[in-house]
Design a protein around this motif. Sequence first.
Motif, PDB file in Angstrom:
ATOM      1  N   GLU A 130       0.128  -6.196  11.655  1.00 33.48           N
ATOM      2  CA  GLU A 130       1.193  -6.968  11.019  1.00 33.48           C
ATOM      3  C   GLU A 130       1.625  -8.096  11.953  1.00 33.48           C
ATOM      4  OE1 GLU A 130       3.241  -3.209   8.647  1.00 33.48           O
ATOM      5  OE2 GLU A 130       3.900  -3.698  10.691  1.00 33.48           O
ATOM      6  N   TRP A 131       1.754  -9.301  11.386  1.00 36.46           N
ATOM      7  CA  TRP A 131       2.136 -10.481  12.155  1.00 36.46           C
ATOM      8  C   TRP A 131       3.590 -10.829  11.842  1.00 36.46           C
ATOM      9  CZ3 TRP A 131      -2.714  -9.340  10.740  1.00 36.46           C
ATOM     10  CH2 TRP A 131      -3.763  -9.647  11.618  1.00 36.46           C
ATOM     11  N   TYR A 132       4.432 -10.870  12.882  1.00 38.41           N
ATOM     12  CA  TYR A 132       5.869 -11.096  12.726  1.00 38.41           C
ATOM     13  C   TYR A 132       6.328 -12.294  13.534  1.00 38.41           C
ATOM     14  CZ  TYR A 132       6.431  -6.249  11.020  1.00 38.41           C
ATOM     15  OH  TYR A 132       6.360  -5.075  10.309  1.00 38.41           O
ATOM     16  N   LEU A 133       7.349 -12.962  13.019  1.00 36.03           N
ATOM     17  CA  LEU A 133       8.176 -13.767  13.894  1.00 36.03           C
ATOM     18  C   LEU A 133       8.890 -12.808  14.846  1.00 36.03           C
ATOM     19  CD1 LEU A 133       9.604 -16.386  11.398  1.00 36.03           C
ATOM     20  CD2 LEU A 133       7.970 -16.799  13.226  1.00 36.03           C
ATOM     21  N   PRO A 134       9.342 -13.271  16.032  1.00 36.31           N
ATOM     22  CA  PRO A 134       9.766 -12.346  17.083  1.00 36.31           C
ATOM     23  C   PRO A 134      10.750 -11.270  16.649  1.00 36.31           C
ATOM     24  CG  PRO A 134       9.682 -14.562  17.953  1.00 36.31           C
ATOM     25  CD  PRO A 134       9.423 -14.672  16.472  1.00 36.31           C
ATOM     26  N   GLU A 135      11.693 -11.593  15.804  1.00 37.99           N
ATOM     27  CA  GLU A 135      12.702 -10.601  15.451  1.00 37.99           C
ATOM     28  C   GLU A 135      12.815 -10.434  13.942  1.00 37.99           C
ATOM     29  OE1 GLU A 135      15.431 -12.771  17.617  1.00 37.99           O
ATOM     30  OE2 GLU A 135      14.540 -12.122  19.502  1.00 37.99           O
ATOM     31  N   SER A 136      11.693 -10.614  13.233  1.00 41.94           N
ATOM     32  CA  SER A 136      11.703 -10.457  11.786  1.00 41.94           C
ATOM     33  C   SER A 136      11.550  -8.981  11.431  1.00 41.94           C
ATOM     34  CB  SER A 136      10.577 -11.273  11.151  1.00 41.94           C
ATOM     35  OG  SER A 136       9.322 -10.825  11.618  1.00 41.94           O
ATOM     36  N   GLN A 137      12.014  -8.614  10.253  1.00 43.56           N
ATOM     37  CA  GLN A 137      11.885  -7.229   9.819  1.00 43.56           C
ATOM     38  C   GLN A 137      10.844  -7.083   8.708  1.00 43.56           C
ATOM     39  OE1 GLN A 137      13.198  -5.357   6.903  1.00 43.56           O
ATOM     40  NE2 GLN A 137      13.497  -7.233   5.739  1.00 43.56           N
ATOM     41  N   TYR A 138      10.156  -8.176   8.353  1.00 47.87           N
ATOM     42  CA  TYR A 138       9.098  -8.112   7.345  1.00 47.87           C
ATOM     43  C   TYR A 138       7.954  -9.005   7.808  1.00 47.87           C
ATOM     44  CZ  TYR A 138       7.479  -6.799   2.715  1.00 47.87           C
ATOM     45  OH  TYR A 138       6.786  -6.221   1.671  1.00 47.87           O
ATOM     46  N   PRO A 139       6.703  -8.530   7.749  1.00 49.06           N
ATOM     47  CA  PRO A 139       5.595  -9.318   8.300  1.00 49.06           C
ATOM     48  C   PRO A 139       5.218 -10.512   7.435  1.00 49.06           C
ATOM     49  CG  PRO A 139       4.758  -7.333   7.256  1.00 49.06           C
ATOM     50  CD  PRO A 139       6.256  -7.221   7.231  1.00 49.06           C
ATOM     51  N   ILE A 140       4.737 -11.573   8.092  1.00 50.00           N
ATOM     52  CA  ILE A 140       4.193 -12.716   7.363  1.00 50.00           C
ATOM     53  C   ILE A 140       2.811 -12.368   6.801  1.00 50.00           C
ATOM     54  CG2 ILE A 140       3.481 -15.132   7.517  1.00 50.00           C
ATOM     55  CD1 ILE A 140       5.401 -15.462   9.839  1.00 50.00           C
ATOM     56  N   ILE A 141       1.989 -11.742   7.631  1.00 48.15           N
ATOM     57  CA  ILE A 141       0.643 -11.311   7.241  1.00 48.15           C
ATOM     58  C   ILE A 141       0.531  -9.823   7.548  1.00 48.15           C
ATOM     59  CG2 ILE A 141      -1.848 -11.592   7.601  1.00 48.15           C
ATOM     60  CD1 ILE A 141      -0.711 -14.091   6.451  1.00 48.15           C
ATOM     61  N   GLU A 142      -0.092  -9.051   6.651  1.00 43.63           N
ATOM     62  CA  GLU A 142      -0.368  -7.640   6.930  1.00 43.63           C
ATOM     63  C   GLU A 142      -1.786  -7.313   6.485  1.00 43.63           C
ATOM     64  OE1 GLU A 142       2.093  -4.931   4.567  1.00 43.63           O
ATOM     65  OE2 GLU A 142       2.775  -6.660   3.407  1.00 43.63           O
ATOM     66  N   ASP A 143      -2.427  -6.448   7.257  1.00 49.58           N
ATOM     67  CA  ASP A 143      -3.843  -6.131   7.070  1.00 49.58           C
ATOM     68  C   ASP A 143      -3.986  -4.619   7.290  1.00 49.58           C
ATOM     69  OD1 ASP A 143      -6.766  -7.517   7.207  1.00 49.58           O
ATOM     70  OD2 ASP A 143      -6.707  -5.809   8.559  1.00 49.58           O
ATOM     71  N   VAL A 144      -4.492  -3.884   6.292  1.00 49.51           N
ATOM     72  CA  VAL A 144      -4.426  -2.424   6.316  1.00 49.51           C
ATOM     73  C   VAL A 144      -5.795  -1.813   6.037  1.00 49.51           C
ATOM     74  CG1 VAL A 144      -3.280  -0.376   5.367  1.00 49.51           C
ATOM     75  CG2 VAL A 144      -2.065  -2.575   5.430  1.00 49.51           C
ATOM     76  N   THR A 145      -6.138  -0.793   6.831  1.00 46.57           N
ATOM     77  CA  THR A 145      -7.305   0.056   6.586  1.00 46.57           C
ATOM     78  C   THR A 145      -6.804   1.481   6.444  1.00 46.57           C
ATOM     79  OG1 THR A 145      -8.742  -1.371   7.910  1.00 46.57           O
ATOM     80  CG2 THR A 145      -9.523   0.855   7.479  1.00 46.57           C
ATOM     81  N   SER A 146      -7.078   2.128   5.314  1.00 47.88           N
ATOM     82  CA  SER A 146      -6.595   3.481   5.055  1.00 47.88           C
ATOM     83  C   SER A 146      -7.767   4.392   4.732  1.00 47.88           C
ATOM     84  CB  SER A 146      -5.592   3.478   3.893  1.00 47.88           C
ATOM     85  OG  SER A 146      -5.104   4.773   3.648  1.00 47.88           O
ATOM     86  N   THR A 147      -7.904   5.471   5.513  1.00 52.75           N
ATOM     87  CA  THR A 147      -8.990   6.426   5.320  1.00 52.75           C
ATOM     88  C   THR A 147      -8.404   7.794   4.991  1.00 52.75           C
ATOM     89  OG1 THR A 147     -10.361   5.223   6.906  1.00 52.75           O
ATOM     90  CG2 THR A 147     -11.059   7.452   6.343  1.00 52.75           C
ATOM     91  N   SER A 148      -8.914   8.421   3.939  1.00 50.12           N
ATOM     92  CA  SER A 148      -8.413   9.727   3.514  1.00 50.12           C
ATOM     93  C   SER A 148      -9.475  10.796   3.728  1.00 50.12           C
ATOM     94  CB  SER A 148      -7.988   9.688   2.039  1.00 50.12           C
ATOM     95  OG  SER A 148      -9.078   9.307   1.214  1.00 50.12           O
ATOM     96  N   TYR A 149      -8.991  12.009   3.991  1.00 47.13           N
ATOM     97  CA  TYR A 149      -9.844  13.169   4.258  1.00 47.13           C
ATOM     98  C   TYR A 149      -9.303  14.352   3.470  1.00 47.13           C
ATOM     99  CZ  TYR A 149     -10.831  10.321   8.422  1.00 47.13           C
ATOM    100  OH  TYR A 149     -11.146   9.299   9.274  1.00 47.13           O
ATOM    101  N   PHE A 150     -10.194  15.249   3.059  1.00 47.63           N
ATOM    102  CA  PHE A 150      -9.766  16.503   2.458  1.00 47.63           C
ATOM    103  C   PHE A 150     -10.324  17.636   3.296  1.00 47.63           C
ATOM    104  CE2 PHE A 150     -10.246  20.076  -0.581  1.00 47.63           C
ATOM    105  CZ  PHE A 150      -8.903  20.233  -0.893  1.00 47.63           C
ATOM    106  N   ASN A 151      -9.395  18.435   3.853  1.00 52.85           N
ATOM    107  CA  ASN A 151      -9.792  19.476   4.801  1.00 52.85           C
ATOM    108  C   ASN A 151     -10.701  18.914   5.889  1.00 52.85           C
ATOM    109  OD1 ASN A 151      -8.223  21.406   3.661  1.00 52.85           O
ATOM    110  ND2 ASN A 151      -9.885  22.563   2.732  1.00 52.85           N
ATOM    111  N   MET A 152     -10.352  17.716   6.360  1.00 53.28           N
ATOM    112  CA  MET A 152     -10.985  17.038   7.487  1.00 53.28           C
ATOM    113  C   MET A 152     -12.353  16.443   7.163  1.00 53.28           C
ATOM    114  SD  MET A 152      -9.758  19.514  10.615  1.00 53.28           S
ATOM    115  CE  MET A 152      -9.922  18.204  11.836  1.00 53.28           C
ATOM    116  N   ASN A 153     -12.761  16.483   5.918  1.00 57.81           N
ATOM    117  CA  ASN A 153     -13.991  15.816   5.493  1.00 57.81           C
ATOM    118  C   ASN A 153     -13.624  14.489   4.835  1.00 57.81           C
ATOM    119  OD1 ASN A 153     -15.943  17.904   6.186  1.00 57.81           O
ATOM    120  ND2 ASN A 153     -15.004  19.084   4.526  1.00 57.81           N
TER     121      ASN A 153
END
Length: 353
Positions: free
Chosen positions: A205-228
């Motif tokens: 997440e890219w922020y101005l120094p004291e912002s509470q919401y990012p200008i740019i956000e980039d997400v990778t989410s990986t899911s597992y079931f019982n560790m598979n």
Amino acid sequence: MKLFFSIFALSLLFGKSAAYGQVNLSEMIPASTDSIQKNRIRYFFPGKGGRNKVWDFSRKLGAKESERVMFAKDSTGVVSVIEPGKINYYRTTPDTLILIGCESPLAKREYVMEKFSKKYPLEYGDSISMDFRCEGMYCGNHPFREVGTTYVMVDADGSIVLAENDTVKNVRRVHVIDSYSICMDIDSAALDTAKLTQIIDERYEWYLPESQYPIIEDVTSTSYFNMNVVGTTKYAYCNLPSDMVSSYITQTDEDIDGEQEGFSDGGQQVPDIIHYQIETHGKVIKMTYDLDEDAIITTIIANHMGMFCVSRQWTQSTGLGFYEQIDCNGLRPGVYILYINVNGKVYSEKVTL
């Protein structure tokens, strides 16, 4: 003139204060009349961290989907971030933003162990790791529980190029790793024996120094079931005041998940540039690998409860016969997830220590 007013508007909405380092977060929260336009852009690999970076997003801001995000603050000081189909609730201390709950049409969560979000000011090199726990209800009568760890590090600073001759300076990039498990059962007494889904989210997440919401956000989410491993999804957003969107965002009918101008969706069609083998020797994991291209490699170790245990990141030039040792001494014997991110493509292994 366009540059001046653009940066001024960003500073007002995203909360940049005049005296950097003297922060009162409650004064930075946007008013309830403020809003931003959340535009989904093509996923991109965020690259390595460091000082005085320049991130050129000027050719990356083609969006197919957008939605409005609004902010509200009630008399008790609780801050609501309202998106279509989702509301997040935060409380603030003078320097910390904390997630206390969220809800959607399908689920409602209450954090019985509050989830740390950000600590201000965002100083390069700062990091913190904290556990969280929430109890929730799915579809009105299915209780569930989430337990995990969030790790937050300010891993880079520099400038963002939004368009030709439009540059936002004094930007901080925050790297967030959320590792957690979800157990769900219609009978709340059975939660402790329910099979677990594990999630590892890696966010930049890219922020101005004291912002509470990012200008740019980039997400990778990986899911597992019982560790598979089940699968990985990737997405990115550009968040701007509504009256600035037309200046920077190009609307497109193209599939934003496709490859274009160097973007990658991280799907299975992306060629492997790493060829590796994993061995364990007691509490040490050894990864032997070859690289077809220069790479930034991130590894994360998580346990069966989805709790974050160990993380490493390094860069390596193309070549053969490399190896890396991941020291897991201090962890209890058992089965763990080894998450490997190579230039944005995710691999996962189950390892026994």
